[in-house]
Scaffold this motif. Structure first.
Motif, PDB file in Angstrom:
ATOM      1  N   ASP A   4       0.674  -1.065   0.027  1.00  0.00           N
ATOM      2  CA  ASP A   4       0.275   0.096   0.262  1.00  0.00           C
ATOM      3  C   ASP A   4       0.737   1.022  -0.118  1.00  0.00           C
ATOM      4  O   ASP A   4       0.324   2.620  -0.594  1.00  0.00           O
ATOM      5  CB  ASP A   4      -0.915  -0.257   1.245  1.00  0.00           C
ATOM      6  CG  ASP A   4      -2.081  -1.144   1.132  1.00  0.00           C
ATOM      7  OD1 ASP A   4      -1.485  -1.795   1.841  1.00  0.00           O
ATOM      8  OD2 ASP A   4      -2.601  -1.388   0.465  1.00  0.00           O
ATOM      9  N   THR A   5       2.019   0.939   0.317  1.00  0.00           N
ATOM     10  CA  THR A   5       2.683   2.349   0.354  1.00  0.00           C
ATOM     11  C   THR A   5       4.238   2.187  -0.430  1.00  0.00           C
ATOM     12  O   THR A   5       4.547   0.668  -0.416  1.00  0.00           O
ATOM     13  CB  THR A   5       3.091   2.480   1.533  1.00  0.00           C
ATOM     14  OG1 THR A   5       3.857   1.375   2.422  1.00  0.00           O
ATOM     15  CG2 THR A   5       2.600   3.676   2.562  1.00  0.00           C
ATOM     16  N   ARG A  16      11.500   6.898   8.559  1.00  0.00           N
ATOM     17  CA  ARG A  16       9.817   6.285   8.935  1.00  0.00           C
ATOM     18  C   ARG A  16       9.501   5.268   9.402  1.00  0.00           C
ATOM     19  O   ARG A  16       8.365   5.446  10.348  1.00  0.00           O
ATOM     20  CB  ARG A  16       9.654   6.922   7.279  1.00  0.00           C
ATOM     21  CG  ARG A  16       7.801   6.995   7.444  1.00  0.00           C
ATOM     22  CD  ARG A  16       7.281   6.749   5.935  1.00  0.00           C
ATOM     23  NE  ARG A  16       6.188   5.775   6.080  1.00  0.00           N
ATOM     24  CZ  ARG A  16       5.837   5.026   5.223  1.00  0.00           C
ATOM     25  NH1 ARG A  16       7.399   4.529   4.493  1.00  0.00           N
ATOM     26  NH2 ARG A  16       5.401   4.119   5.245  1.00  0.00           N
ATOM     27  N   GLU A  20       7.676   5.170  13.164  1.00  0.00           N
ATOM     28  CA  GLU A  20       5.946   4.224  13.168  1.00  0.00           C
ATOM     29  C   GLU A  20       6.312   4.322  14.825  1.00  0.00           C
ATOM     30  O   GLU A  20       5.972   3.867  15.030  1.00  0.00           O
ATOM     31  CB  GLU A  20       6.181   3.674  12.306  1.00  0.00           C
ATOM     32  CG  GLU A  20       5.309   4.334  10.799  1.00  0.00           C
ATOM     33  CD  GLU A  20       5.478   3.224   9.858  1.00  0.00           C
ATOM     34  OE1 GLU A  20       5.351   1.826  10.265  1.00  0.00           O
ATOM     35  OE2 GLU A  20       5.369   3.847   8.234  1.00  0.00           O
ATOM     36  N   GLN A  85      -1.020   6.181  11.750  1.00  0.00           N
ATOM     37  CA  GLN A  85      -1.812   6.247  11.031  1.00  0.00           C
ATOM     38  C   GLN A  85      -1.943   8.553  10.998  1.00  0.00           C
ATOM     39  O   GLN A  85      -2.245   9.146  10.261  1.00  0.00           O
ATOM     40  CB  GLN A  85      -2.768   5.967  10.237  1.00  0.00           C
ATOM     41  CG  GLN A  85      -3.473   6.781   9.040  1.00  0.00           C
ATOM     42  CD  GLN A  85      -4.383   5.871   8.191  1.00  0.00           C
ATOM     43  OE1 GLN A  85      -4.991   4.969   8.150  1.00  0.00           O
ATOM     44  NE2 GLN A  85      -4.993   6.244   6.843  1.00  0.00           N
ATOM     45  N   THR A  88       0.839  10.315  11.746  1.00  0.00           N
ATOM     46  CA  THR A  88       1.997  10.448   9.743  1.00  0.00           C
ATOM     47  C   THR A  88       1.620  10.658   8.613  1.00  0.00           C
ATOM     48  O   THR A  88       1.488  11.409   7.935  1.00  0.00           O
ATOM     49  CB  THR A  88       2.585   9.215   9.865  1.00  0.00           C
ATOM     50  OG1 THR A  88       1.710   8.344   9.393  1.00  0.00           O
ATOM     51  CG2 THR A  88       3.490   9.216  11.452  1.00  0.00           C
ATOM     52  N   GLY A  89       0.188  10.870   8.678  1.00  0.00           N
ATOM     53  CA  GLY A  89      -0.471  10.543   7.589  1.00  0.00           C
ATOM     54  C   GLY A  89      -0.877   9.648   6.846  1.00  0.00           C
ATOM     55  O   GLY A  89      -1.320   9.700   5.490  1.00  0.00           O
ATOM     56  N   GLU A  90       0.071   8.641   7.063  1.00  0.00           N
ATOM     57  CA  GLU A  90       0.454   7.301   6.041  1.00  0.00           C
ATOM     58  C   GLU A  90       0.083   5.940   6.691  1.00  0.00           C
ATOM     59  O   GLU A  90      -0.131   5.798   7.978  1.00  0.00           O
ATOM     60  CB  GLU A  90       1.531   7.269   5.482  1.00  0.00           C
ATOM     61  CG  GLU A  90       2.804   8.374   4.838  1.00  0.00           C
ATOM     62  CD  GLU A  90       3.355   8.004   4.078  1.00  0.00           C
ATOM     63  OE1 GLU A  90       3.947   7.749   3.880  1.00  0.00           O
ATOM     64  OE2 GLU A  90       4.488   9.190   3.951  1.00  0.00           O
ATOM     65  N   ARG A  91      -0.701   5.135   5.961  1.00  0.00           N
ATOM     66  CA  ARG A  91      -0.555   3.756   6.168  1.00  0.00           C
ATOM     67  C   ARG A  91       0.007   2.835   6.913  1.00  0.00           C
ATOM     68  O   ARG A  91       1.384   2.863   5.916  1.00  0.00           O
ATOM     69  CB  ARG A  91      -1.618   3.243   5.005  1.00  0.00           C
ATOM     70  CG  ARG A  91      -1.995   1.461   5.944  1.00  0.00           C
ATOM     71  CD  ARG A  91      -2.647   0.744   4.509  1.00  0.00           C
ATOM     72  NE  ARG A  91      -3.964  -0.442   5.624  1.00  0.00           N
ATOM     73  CZ  ARG A  91      -2.372  -1.251   5.000  1.00  0.00           C
ATOM     74  NH1 ARG A  91      -1.449  -1.631   4.993  1.00  0.00           N
ATOM     75  NH2 ARG A  91      -3.067  -2.336   5.625  1.00  0.00           N
ATOM     76  N   SER A  92      -0.015   2.487   7.810  1.00  0.00           N
ATOM     77  CA  SER A  92       1.036   2.104   8.712  1.00  0.00           C
ATOM     78  C   SER A  92       0.709   0.470   8.760  1.00  0.00           C
ATOM     79  O   SER A  92      -0.364  -0.257   8.558  1.00  0.00           O
ATOM     80  CB  SER A  92       0.635   2.130  10.586  1.00  0.00           C
ATOM     81  OG  SER A  92       1.988   1.460  11.338  1.00  0.00           O
TER      82      SER A  92
END
Length: 176
Positions: A4-5, A16, A20, A85, A88-92
């Motif tokens: 996904d990322t 990063r 997390e 998430q 960070t605004g991003e999927r973990s």
């Protein structure tokens, strides 16, 4: 398999993943305080993911956080991923372990996969396993791939299961 990322090379990716882990550790420490549980948080990076483990002197002190068959652990992992998430605004894709439950389960699943691999190699026919959660299926798929065989997930949650198949070059047709 797709992720996904996007995978970033080198130090930026490591930084990063460390971030997390730190966010997850803060979240889980607050949870331990609220639940009045003693535990330490260990951080690592494994298999290109942040890996967070809650450990205690007495593992049974954390058994409520694992739950029956790891059900509470799965829920806590999802909540922790959401907390990361949100920051960070991003999927973990972080992995959470509590009191070594996942590590022990990984060993059990590897043995299960090795047995299925042996049965497929001896018979030349596919072997279906009992339903497994996503983490458990991933462990089995990895073991099957390392042995040079093929595996596939079938069914619908919560009854999704792995089918171990002979390698394609063995001349046995397999269904997808």
């Amino acid at each position: 398999m797709t992720t996904d990322t996007p995978v970033e090379p080198g130090p930026d990716r490591t930084k990063r993943l460390e971030e997390e882990g730190e966010i997850a550790a803060d979240y889980l420490e607050e949870l331990l305080d609220i639940a009045d549980l003693d535990g330490d948080i260990d951080l690592d990076i494994q298999h290109d993911r942040a890996a967070v483990e809650i450990v205690a002197d007495e593992d049974e002190d954390l058994s409520a956080l694992v739950g029956r068959d790891g059900e509470v652990l799965e829920a806590l992992q999802e909540l922790t991923r959401l907390a990361v998430q949100a920051r960070t605004g991003e999927r973990s894709r972080l992995m959470l372990d509590i009191a070594g439950f996942r590590a022990a389960r990984r060993q059990e699943l590897t043995a299960l996969a090795e047995d299925a691999i042996r049965r497929v190699q001896e018979s030349g026919h596919e072997v279906e396993l009992d339903p497994l959660n996503a983490f458990e299926r991933k462990v089995v798929h990895d073991a099957v791939a390392a042995a040079g065989l093929v595996s596939d997930s079938r069914g619908v949650e919560p009854a999704r299961y792995v089918v171990v198949q002979p390698a394609a070059d063995e001349g046995v047709a397999s269904e997808s």
